[in-house]
Design a protein around this motif. Structure first.
Motif, mmCIF file in Angstrom:
data_model
loop_
_atom_site.group_PDB
_atom_site.id
_atom_site.type_symbol
_atom_site.label_atom_id
_atom_site.label_comp_id
_atom_site.label_asym_id
_atom_site.label_seq_id
_atom_site.Cartn_x
_atom_site.Cartn_y
_atom_site.Cartn_z
ATOM 1 N N ARG A 292 -1.927 5.431 -12.300
ATOM 2 C CA ARG A 292 -1.674 5.807 -10.909
ATOM 3 C C ARG A 292 -0.633 4.934 -10.217
ATOM 4 N N ARG A 293 -0.378 3.747 -10.723
ATOM 5 C CA ARG A 293 0.582 2.803 -10.135
ATOM 6 C C ARG A 293 0.272 2.522 -8.670
ATOM 7 N N MET A 294 -0.980 2.318 -8.354
ATOM 8 C CA MET A 294 -1.391 2.023 -6.983
ATOM 9 C C MET A 294 -1.186 0.538 -6.713
ATOM 10 N N ALA A 295 -0.536 0.238 -5.586
ATOM 11 C CA ALA A 295 -0.063 -1.126 -5.350
ATOM 12 C C ALA A 295 -1.192 -2.114 -5.052
ATOM 13 N N LEU A 296 -1.922 -1.890 -3.958
ATOM 14 C CA LEU A 296 -2.952 -2.848 -3.549
ATOM 15 C C LEU A 296 -4.056 -3.001 -4.594
ATOM 16 N N ILE B 212 0.852 -1.191 0.000
ATOM 17 C CA ILE B 212 0.000 0.000 0.000
ATOM 18 C C ILE B 212 0.887 1.241 0.000
ATOM 19 N N THR B 213 0.434 2.277 -0.663
ATOM 20 C CA THR B 213 1.146 3.558 -0.656
ATOM 21 C C THR B 213 0.467 4.557 0.278
ATOM 22 N N GLY B 214 -0.715 4.232 0.724
ATOM 23 C CA GLY B 214 -1.459 5.088 1.630
ATOM 24 C C GLY B 214 -2.857 4.533 1.811
ATOM 25 N N PHE B 215 -3.642 5.188 2.637
ATOM 26 C CA PHE B 215 -4.989 4.690 2.893
ATOM 27 C C PHE B 215 -5.849 4.732 1.634
ATOM 28 N N ASN B 216 -5.474 5.565 0.691
ATOM 29 C CA ASN B 216 -6.239 5.640 -0.555
ATOM 30 C C ASN B 216 -6.225 4.295 -1.289
ATOM 31 N N ASP B 217 -5.135 3.530 -1.136
ATOM 32 C CA ASP B 217 -5.086 2.193 -1.729
ATOM 33 C C ASP B 217 -6.215 1.314 -1.187
#
Length: 368
Positions: free
Chosen positions: A115-119, A45-50
């Motif tokens: 966005r390259r968001m991990a989760l 995760i990169t932040g709670f947004n994930d």
């Protein structure tokens, strides 16, 4: 939180120099008082947004799958016999799963590629893979209902191969590190189905087949690891997920073949399980991956609890087991680099050269 893949991309784009990236890694390693090579870093995760996006994506995909399945069922006659019932279910599966796979790809175009968001990327890869497999199974059942035995195994192999092809296209488009592990899993499933369809007698030896497949996946993971011994590129992330896939395929068959879960465990079997866990620990230290230890943890807990019970600690066997294993694993984690260095330095030089580095090379400033 930034992963090695992010740092690699920053270096490739020129936003960060190679020397600055190496200095950053060394600074983090010194701050944690350990070698960053041994941290098995990967981005979840990169932040709670994930988490927020993942929850929203799950809700959307459930809705899309439900609507697709309802449309598929509406296109079929109300089932009046077993054959029609199978076609009805196949049509629901086909449209529902296909809708999930297509929506997952479209969402990945933004949340993964842009966005390259991990989760969310990991989640969308999983829903795409399972959606594709579900749609293909529905298509086979709709076209050829009632397949049994060898025909069913052959169709499962075909579905596995086609799913692997779809996952490969996903990898080419999005390059999510977990994709290679999903692709390998689909190929293993297809290969095992094909083997069992060709030689039905081997179905009784499925544990051995799974173990051999697990060792092959482990070797494939090591191939990725050997190409990035300092763990500074995306290849290390790919290897992490492959090790995570290989570990249960190795550990579960071995312990089931030993009869660990066949009722009351004896002293001899418990000792063998503990010795195997020690062997897994040595392998984990050598390759600098902890997945084998995690996958076999349940079995050693069960075996050690049985051993304490055999020696009379009936009421405290679970507590004593948790105390011993928890203490050992925490000590191993705290001194992982020291213990790993001791293990690796005792291996042959040629073999040592194929393993992950004990340390990253030090940063050497360029002359002015």
């Amino acid at each position: 939180m930034y992963s090695e893949s992010d740092i690699e991309a920053a270096v490739a784009s020129g936003a960060l120099s190679a020397e600055a990236a190496a200095a950053l890694r060394d600074s983090v390693a010194r701050g944690r008082q350990t070698s960053s090579v041994d941290e098995e870093s990967f981005r979840l995760i990169t932040g709670f947004n994930d988490i927020f996006v993942s929850i929203a994506a799950i809700l959307l995909l459930v809705a899309v799958g439900w609507i697709g399945a309802s449309i598929g069922g509406a296109l079929q006659h109300v089932p009046s016999d077993d054959s029609e019932a199978m076609r009805y279910l196949a049509a629901r599966s086909l449209l529902g799963a296909a809708a999930v796979a297509a929506t997952s790809w479209m969402l990945a175009e933004y949340f993964t590629r842009a966005r390259r968001m991990a989760l969310p990327s990991i989640l969308l890869l999983g829903t795409f893979a399972f959606g594709t497999a579900g749609a293909l199974f529905g298509l086979v059942q709709l076209a050829l209902p009632g397949l049994r035995d060898q025909a069913a195994a052959r169709s499962a192999a075909l579905v596995g191969l086609l799913t692997a092809g779809a996952i490969y296209l996903h990898w080419r488009r999005f390059h999510v590190p977990v994709t290679i592990a999903a692709l390998t899993g689909a190929l293993v499933s297809a290969l095992l189905s094909l083997v069992f369809a060709t030689v039905p007698a081997l179905q009784s030896a499925w544990l051995w087949a799974l173990l051999i497949a697990g060792l092959c996946v482990f070797a494939f993971a090591m191939w990725w690891d050997m190409s990035d011994r300092t763990r500074t590129t995306r290849r290390s992330d790919v290897a992490f997920w492959l090790h995570l896939a290989a570990a249960p395929m190795i550990a579960h068959p071995i312990f089931w073949l030993l009869g660990v879960m066949n009722g009351e465990i004896g002293v001899g079997t418990a000792i063998v399980v503990i010795l195997l866990y020690v062997a897994f620990g040595i392998v984990a230290l050598a390759v600098d991956r902890r997945a084998l230890l995690v996958s076999s943890l349940g079995y050693v807990l069960y075996a050690l609890a049985g051993l304490f019970k055999q020696f009379g600690a009936v009421s405290l066997n679970v507590a004593l087991t948790a105390l011993v294993i928890g203490s050992v694993l925490l000590m191993l984690s705290a001194f992982w680099h020291v213990v790993r260095r001791t293990v690796v330095l005792r291996l042959p030089v040629d073999f040592r050269a194929m393993l992950p580095a004990l340390d990253r090379p030090a940063v050497v400033p360029r002359p002015a």
